[in-house]
Write a protein that holds these residues in place. Structure first.
Motif, mmCIF file in Angstrom:
data_model
loop_
_atom_site.group_PDB
_atom_site.id
_atom_site.type_symbol
_atom_site.label_atom_id
_atom_site.label_comp_id
_atom_site.label_asym_id
_atom_site.label_seq_id
_atom_site.Cartn_x
_atom_site.Cartn_y
_atom_site.Cartn_z
ATOM 1 N N ALA A 233 28.521 45.460 -63.522
ATOM 2 C CA ALA A 233 29.513 45.363 -62.459
ATOM 3 C C ALA A 233 29.231 44.222 -61.490
ATOM 4 N N ASN A 234 27.960 43.942 -61.248
ATOM 5 C CA ASN A 234 27.587 43.033 -60.168
ATOM 6 C C ASN A 234 27.537 41.556 -60.561
ATOM 7 N N ALA A 235 27.050 41.256 -61.759
ATOM 8 C CA ALA A 235 26.679 39.875 -62.104
ATOM 9 C C ALA A 235 27.831 38.889 -61.992
ATOM 10 N N LEU A 293 26.437 52.432 -53.994
ATOM 11 C CA LEU A 293 27.640 52.707 -53.223
ATOM 12 C C LEU A 293 28.314 51.428 -52.736
ATOM 13 N N ALA A 294 27.521 50.428 -52.379
ATOM 14 C CA ALA A 294 28.080 49.186 -51.835
ATOM 15 C C ALA A 294 28.853 48.391 -52.881
ATOM 16 N N LEU A 295 28.491 48.545 -54.150
ATOM 17 C CA LEU A 295 29.047 47.683 -55.193
ATOM 18 C C LEU A 295 30.537 47.895 -55.467
ATOM 19 N N GLN A 315 30.503 39.172 -48.660
ATOM 20 C CA GLN A 315 29.169 39.015 -49.222
ATOM 21 C C GLN A 315 28.091 39.787 -48.443
ATOM 22 N N LEU A 316 28.433 40.285 -47.266
ATOM 23 C CA LEU A 316 27.503 41.158 -46.554
ATOM 24 C C LEU A 316 27.121 42.360 -47.419
ATOM 25 N N LEU A 317 28.096 42.874 -48.164
ATOM 26 C CA LEU A 317 27.831 44.023 -49.031
ATOM 27 C C LEU A 317 26.945 43.636 -50.215
ATOM 28 N N ASP A 318 27.061 42.395 -50.657
ATOM 29 C CA ASP A 318 26.178 41.921 -51.722
ATOM 30 C C ASP A 318 24.731 41.928 -51.242
ATOM 31 N N GLY A 319 24.527 41.548 -49.988
ATOM 32 C CA GLY A 319 23.184 41.553 -49.425
ATOM 33 C C GLY A 319 22.594 42.956 -49.400
ATOM 34 N N ILE A 320 23.430 43.947 -49.078
ATOM 35 C CA ILE A 320 22.953 45.329 -49.047
ATOM 36 C C ILE A 320 22.624 45.825 -50.455
ATOM 37 N N ALA A 322 22.228 44.148 -53.511
ATOM 38 C CA ALA A 322 21.191 43.412 -54.233
ATOM 39 C C ALA A 322 19.841 43.526 -53.541
ATOM 40 N N GLY A 323 19.849 43.578 -52.200
ATOM 41 C CA GLY A 323 18.597 43.677 -51.464
ATOM 42 C C GLY A 323 17.866 44.978 -51.752
#
Length: 417
Positions: A233-235, A293-295, A315-320, A322-323
Motif C-alpha cells: 500500500a505504501n511504496a 492506521l495512518a496509511l 506527507q505528515l502522515l507518511d512521516g508518522i 514510516a517513522g
C-alpha cells in the motif's frame, strides 16, 4: 559490559554520522528518480512503474542472501563500503547513459546495495549496545536518518532546481564517499559478533538454530504478511505524488518533491526518539497500530485535491507511518529471533517480503494510474492499506517479552545519546 560500552563511544559516534550520510544516498534522494524519469526523460507512468518493479525485484532477490551473509561474516564495515561503492557507480551510470536498459540495471544494483544497509546497521547497533539498549538505539538511528533525509532532500531539491536533475545523482555519488569514511571509523573490535547476529546478552556463545526452526514460529510468518501488505500500500504513494507534481504547470517539481520528503522527515526526527523511548517501556503492538492506521487515511486524502501544497501537507502522515514502522519492525524482529543466531537472516527475509510488496505496489499503481487516473490508483492503495490494518489488528500477537532485565538500561541509553 560497562568497559566494553565505554570503549565504544567513538564507534557509536561514527554510527551516528553513518546514519546521517546513509540517508543521503538511500532514502533522502531516491524519490527524485521518478521526477527525473518523468520530467527530464519524459517516461510515462507505465515505464516508470516497470523500472521500479525491475529494481525492486532485484532487491527482493538480494535481501535474504544478504541477511545470511551479514550473520556469517565479521566484516560488517566492509559490507557497508562495498554497497556504497555500488551506489556511486549506479548513480553516475544513470545520468551518463540514460537508456531504459542501463537505468534499469543501475537501479537494480542500487536495490541490491540497499539490501545490505538496513540489516548491517541494525547488526552493528545490536553488537555495540546489546539488547537492553536496542530500543533507544534504533530510535536514535531512525531520528538521525530522518535528519539526514531532511538535509539530503533540501540539497537535492536545490540542486535539481538550480543545476538540473542530473546533478542530484552526482550528489549521491559524493555522499557515498562520506558513508565509506564513517563506516571505517567504527572500530571492528567494538562490535560483539555474538550479539550482532542475534545472540542473547547472557550467552557466552551463539547458539545457532536451524533456519526451519526459526520459520516455524507462526508470529514471524504473520509479521512477514503484515510487512508485505503495508508496503504494498505504501511504496507507490510518494512516486505517484512525484508524477503528479511533474505534470503540474508552473513551479518546480524537484522543489515540491523535496518539500514532500522534508515534511515527512521532519515528523520522523522527533518521532524516532519518542517511539524508541516508548517502546522500551510498553508493548509493541499498540504503537505499531498507529503506523497501519495512518496509511489508508493518507491514501484517501491524496484524492481530495491535486494542489501541490495540499499534497505536501499530506506527507505528515507518511512521516508518522514510516517513522513508526522503521523503528518497530527492527524491534519486533529482534524479539522474535532472540537467541537464534539468525537476526540478520530474518531481517533479510522480511526485507524480501517488503520488497515484494513494494515492487507489486509500483507496478499496480503505475498500471492503474495509466488506465484509470491517479485518484483511482490512490484509492486502490488505500484499500490495500485498510486490509493491512485489519490483518495486523486481528492476527499479529504481541512480541515483547517482559522478562528482560532492566538494571543497565539507563546506562546503555545514556551511552547511545
Amino acid at each position: 559490559m560497562v568497559t566494553r560500552l565505554a570503549s565504544g563511544r567513538q564507534s557509536l559516534l561514527a554510527l551516528d554520522w553513518l546514519n546521517v550520510f546513509l540517508a543521503d544516498i538511500q532514502g533522502g534522494v531516491g524519490p527524485f528518480l521518478v521526477v527525473y524519469l518523468t520530467s527530464s526523460l519524459h517516461w510515462n507512468p507505465a515505464e516508470v512503474g516497470l523500472v521500479m518493479t525491475i529494481s525492486g525485484l532485484a532487491g527482493v532477490i538480494a535481501q535474504t542472501p544478504a541477511g545470511a551473509l551479514i550473520d556469517r561474516v565479521r566484516q560488517k564495515r566492509s559490507l557497508i563500503v562495498m554497497a556504497a561503492v555500488l551506489i556511486a557507480i549506479s548513480s553516475i551510470a544513470t545520468i551518463a547513459i540514460p537508456t531504459f536498459s542501463v537505468i534499469a540495471a543501475a537501479q537494480s544494483l542500487t536495490a541490491i546495495a540497499g539490501a545490505f544497509f538496513g540489516p548491517t546497521i541494525a547488526a552493528i547497533s545490536l553488537g555495540l549496545v546489546g539488547r537492553q539498549g536496542m530500543d533507544r538505539r534504533i530510535g536514535r538511528n531512525q531520528t538521525l536518518s530522518s535528519a539526514g533525509n531532511v538535509v539530503a532532500a533540501l540539497l537535492a531539491g536545490l540542486i535539481g532546481h538550480f543545476v538540473g536533475q542530473a546533478g542530484i545523482f552526482c550528489f549521491i555519488a559524493l555522499m557515498s564517499l562520506a558513508v565509506i569514511f564513517c563506516a571505517l571509523k567504527i572500530r571492528k573490535h567494538d562490535i560483539d559478533y555474538r550479539l550482532s547476529r542475534g545472540g542473547d546478552d547472557s550467552d557466552r556463545q551463539v547458539h545457532v538454530s536451524k533456519v526451519t526452526n526459526m520459520w516455524s514460529d507462526r508470529r514471524l510468518l504473520i509479521f512477514a504478511i503484515c510487512a508485505v501488505l503495508f508496503h504494498f500500500a505504501n511504496a507507490a504513494m510518494l512516486p505517484l505524488v512525484g508524477e503528479m507534481l511533474a505534470h503540474h504547470k508552473g513551479g518546480s517539481p524537484a522543489l515540491f518533491m523535496s518539500a514532500c520528503i522534508i515534511t515527512a522527515q521532519l515528523v520522523m526526527v522527533p518521532l524516532g526518539i519518542l517511539v524508541g523511548q516508548r517502546a522500551s517501556r510498553s508493548q509493541r503492538k499498540p504503537i505499531f497500530l498507529l503506523a497501519f492506521l495512518a496509511l489508508p487515511i493518507r491514501g484517501v486524502l491524496y484524492t481530495l485535491s491535486d494542489n501541490s501544497f495540499f499534497l505536501v501537507s499530506v506527507q505528515l502522515l507518511d512521516g508518522i507511518g514510516a517513522g513508526i514502522f522503521g523503528v518497530m519492525q527492527l524491534l519486533v524482529i529482534a524479539d522474535l529471533t532472540k537467541g537464534t543466531g539468525h537476526f540478520n537472516l530474518a531481517q533479510g527475509a522480511i526485507g524480501a517480503a517488503v520488497g515484494i510488496g513494494a515492487s507489486l505496489s509500483n507496478y499496480l499503481a503505475g498500471y492503474v494510474a495509466k488506465e484509470a487516473g491517479y485518484n483511482a490508483s490512490f484509492l486502490s492503495m488505500a484499500a490495500i492499506a485498510a486490509s493491512a490494518l485489519a490483518f495486523f489488528w486481528f492476527f499479529m500477537p504481541e512480541t515483547k517479552s517482559t522478562s528482560h532485565a532492566e538494571s543497565s538500561q539507563s546506562e546503555l541509553s545514556t551511552l547511545g545519546e
